[in-house]
Design a protein around this motif. Sequence first.
Motif, PDB file in Angstrom:
ATOM      1  N   LEU A   1       0.908  -2.004   0.555  1.00 41.79           N
ATOM      2  CA  LEU A   1      -0.139  -0.201  -0.111  1.00 41.79           C
ATOM      3  C   LEU A   1       1.204   1.111  -0.257  1.00 41.79           C
ATOM      4  O   LEU A   1       1.906   1.562   0.829  1.00 41.79           O
ATOM      5  CB  LEU A   1      -1.146   0.008   1.241  1.00 41.79           C
ATOM      6  CG  LEU A   1      -1.750  -1.184   1.194  1.00 41.79           C
ATOM      7  CD1 LEU A   1      -2.870  -0.867   2.485  1.00 41.79           C
ATOM      8  CD2 LEU A   1      -2.955  -1.503  -0.043  1.00 41.79           C
TER       9      LEU A   1
ATOM     10  N   VAL B   1      -9.830   6.131  -0.634  1.00 40.98           N
ATOM     11  CA  VAL B   1      -8.034   6.621  -0.369  1.00 40.98           C
ATOM     12  C   VAL B   1      -7.357   4.731  -0.448  1.00 40.98           C
ATOM     13  O   VAL B   1      -6.423   4.773  -0.812  1.00 40.98           O
ATOM     14  CB  VAL B   1      -8.005   7.008   0.825  1.00 40.98           C
ATOM     15  CG1 VAL B   1      -6.553   7.600   1.077  1.00 40.98           C
ATOM     16  CG2 VAL B   1      -8.732   8.872   0.393  1.00 40.98           C
ATOM     17  N   GLN B   2      -8.217   4.522   0.298  1.00 46.06           N
ATOM     18  CA  GLN B   2      -7.488   2.835   0.341  1.00 46.06           C
ATOM     19  C   GLN B   2      -7.471   1.737  -0.751  1.00 46.06           C
ATOM     20  O   GLN B   2      -6.557   1.085  -1.354  1.00 46.06           O
ATOM     21  CB  GLN B   2      -8.541   2.353   1.478  1.00 46.06           C
ATOM     22  CG  GLN B   2      -7.686   0.863   1.892  1.00 46.06           C
ATOM     23  CD  GLN B   2      -6.446   1.200   3.275  1.00 46.06           C
ATOM     24  OE1 GLN B   2      -6.260   2.314   3.316  1.00 46.06           O
ATOM     25  NE2 GLN B   2      -5.724  -0.367   3.571  1.00 46.06           N
TER      26      GLN B   2
ATOM     27  N   ALA C   1     -12.931   6.726   3.430  1.00 40.23           N
ATOM     28  CA  ALA C   1     -11.098   5.990   3.236  1.00 40.23           C
ATOM     29  C   ALA C   1     -11.233   4.895   2.626  1.00 40.23           C
ATOM     30  O   ALA C   1     -10.049   4.394   2.928  1.00 40.23           O
ATOM     31  CB  ALA C   1     -12.112   5.866   5.337  1.00 40.23           C
TER      32      ALA C   1
ATOM     33  N   HIS D   1      -1.751   9.408  -1.692  1.00 37.89           N
ATOM     34  CA  HIS D   1      -3.309   8.752  -2.386  1.00 37.89           C
ATOM     35  C   HIS D   1      -4.524   9.566  -2.267  1.00 37.89           C
ATOM     36  O   HIS D   1      -4.947   9.541  -3.302  1.00 37.89           O
ATOM     37  CB  HIS D   1      -3.061   6.960  -2.089  1.00 37.89           C
ATOM     38  CG  HIS D   1      -2.132   6.409  -2.551  1.00 37.89           C
ATOM     39  ND1 HIS D   1      -2.739   6.240  -3.708  1.00 37.89           N
ATOM     40  CD2 HIS D   1      -1.408   6.120  -2.302  1.00 37.89           C
ATOM     41  CE1 HIS D   1      -1.310   4.871  -4.342  1.00 37.89           C
ATOM     42  NE2 HIS D   1      -0.626   5.283  -3.167  1.00 37.89           N
ATOM     43  N   LEU D   2      -4.829  10.163  -0.854  1.00 34.88           N
ATOM     44  CA  LEU D   2      -5.350  11.348  -0.461  1.00 34.88           C
ATOM     45  C   LEU D   2      -5.590  12.416  -2.009  1.00 34.88           C
ATOM     46  O   LEU D   2      -6.287  12.955  -2.130  1.00 34.88           O
ATOM     47  CB  LEU D   2      -4.931  11.769   0.788  1.00 34.88           C
ATOM     48  CG  LEU D   2      -6.764  12.703   0.983  1.00 34.88           C
ATOM     49  CD1 LEU D   2      -7.505  12.474   1.245  1.00 34.88           C
ATOM     50  CD2 LEU D   2      -5.641  13.719   2.356  1.00 34.88           C
TER      51      LEU D   2
ATOM     52  N   GLU E   1       1.491   5.523   0.554  1.00 31.83           N
ATOM     53  CA  GLU E   1       1.344   6.402   1.624  1.00 31.83           C
ATOM     54  C   GLU E   1       0.753   7.203   2.268  1.00 31.83           C
ATOM     55  O   GLU E   1      -0.160   7.264   0.051  1.00 31.83           O
ATOM     56  CB  GLU E   1       3.028   7.556   1.370  1.00 31.83           C
ATOM     57  CG  GLU E   1       3.627   7.320   1.026  1.00 31.83           C
ATOM     58  CD  GLU E   1       4.053   6.251   2.981  1.00 31.83           C
ATOM     59  OE1 GLU E   1       3.842   6.827   3.877  1.00 31.83           O
ATOM     60  OE2 GLU E   1       4.922   5.564   2.993  1.00 31.83           O
ATOM     61  N   ILE E   2      -0.313   7.107   2.299  1.00 36.00           N
ATOM     62  CA  ILE E   2      -2.028   7.459   2.193  1.00 36.00           C
ATOM     63  C   ILE E   2      -2.067   8.940   1.558  1.00 36.00           C
ATOM     64  O   ILE E   2      -2.699   9.001   1.635  1.00 36.00           O
ATOM     65  CB  ILE E   2      -2.216   7.650   4.438  1.00 36.00           C
ATOM     66  CG1 ILE E   2      -2.362   6.601   4.503  1.00 36.00           C
ATOM     67  CG2 ILE E   2      -3.591   8.518   4.713  1.00 36.00           C
ATOM     68  CD1 ILE E   2      -2.941   6.034   6.142  1.00 36.00           C
ATOM     69  N   MET E   3      -0.726   9.655   2.638  1.00 34.38           N
ATOM     70  CA  MET E   3      -0.594  11.865   2.010  1.00 34.38           C
ATOM     71  C   MET E   3      -0.732  11.763   0.275  1.00 34.38           C
ATOM     72  O   MET E   3      -1.470  12.079  -0.087  1.00 34.38           O
ATOM     73  CB  MET E   3      -0.474  12.902   2.628  1.00 34.38           C
ATOM     74  CG  MET E   3      -0.657  12.985   4.101  1.00 34.38           C
ATOM     75  SD  MET E   3      -2.179  13.006   4.749  1.00 34.38           S
ATOM     76  CE  MET E   3      -2.005  14.790   3.282  1.00 34.38           C
TER      77      MET E   3
ATOM     78  N   ARG F   1      -4.451   3.079  -2.859  1.00 33.54           N
ATOM     79  CA  ARG F   1      -2.693   3.260  -1.986  1.00 33.54           C
ATOM     80  C   ARG F   1      -3.258   2.051  -2.995  1.00 33.54           C
ATOM     81  O   ARG F   1      -1.807   1.773  -2.792  1.00 33.54           O
ATOM     82  CB  ARG F   1      -3.528   3.351  -0.437  1.00 33.54           C
ATOM     83  CG  ARG F   1      -3.299   4.387   0.262  1.00 33.54           C
ATOM     84  CD  ARG F   1      -3.896   4.178   1.621  1.00 33.54           C
ATOM     85  NE  ARG F   1      -2.272   3.990   1.737  1.00 33.54           N
ATOM     86  CZ  ARG F   1      -2.447   2.933   2.836  1.00 33.54           C
ATOM     87  NH1 ARG F   1      -3.112   2.776   3.863  1.00 33.54           N
ATOM     88  NH2 ARG F   1      -0.455   3.131   3.726  1.00 33.54           N
TER      89      ARG F   1
END
Length: 89
Positions: free
Chosen positions: A4, A43-44, A40, A10-11, A6-8, A47
Amino acid sequence: MPHLGEIMTHLRLVLRMGQATGTDLAAAYRKGHLKQEEWAEIVQQCRGCSWAKDCPEWLERREQVEQAPSTCPNRKYFAALKTKQVENA
C-alpha cells in the motif's frame, strides 16, 4: 498482500482525480453524499491500485475529463458522486 502506498500521496491523487472529473468530494461529504467510511475506502483502494504509479502523469496531461480512466478502482465512486452533484445543482 499488495504493497500500500503512502496515505497522503493517495489522498492527494484522489482529490486531483476528483478535480479532473469535476467531482467535488469535499462538497459531497458535507452534503452527506459521501460518508467518512466511503472516503476512507476510496483512499484505501487508491493505495492498493497497481496503476497508481501512472496516475500522476495521466492527471498532468489532463485538466478536465468526463470520467476517471477505466483503470481507476474508484471510477464508479467518482461517477456516482458527480451524478448526485448534477442532480442537486
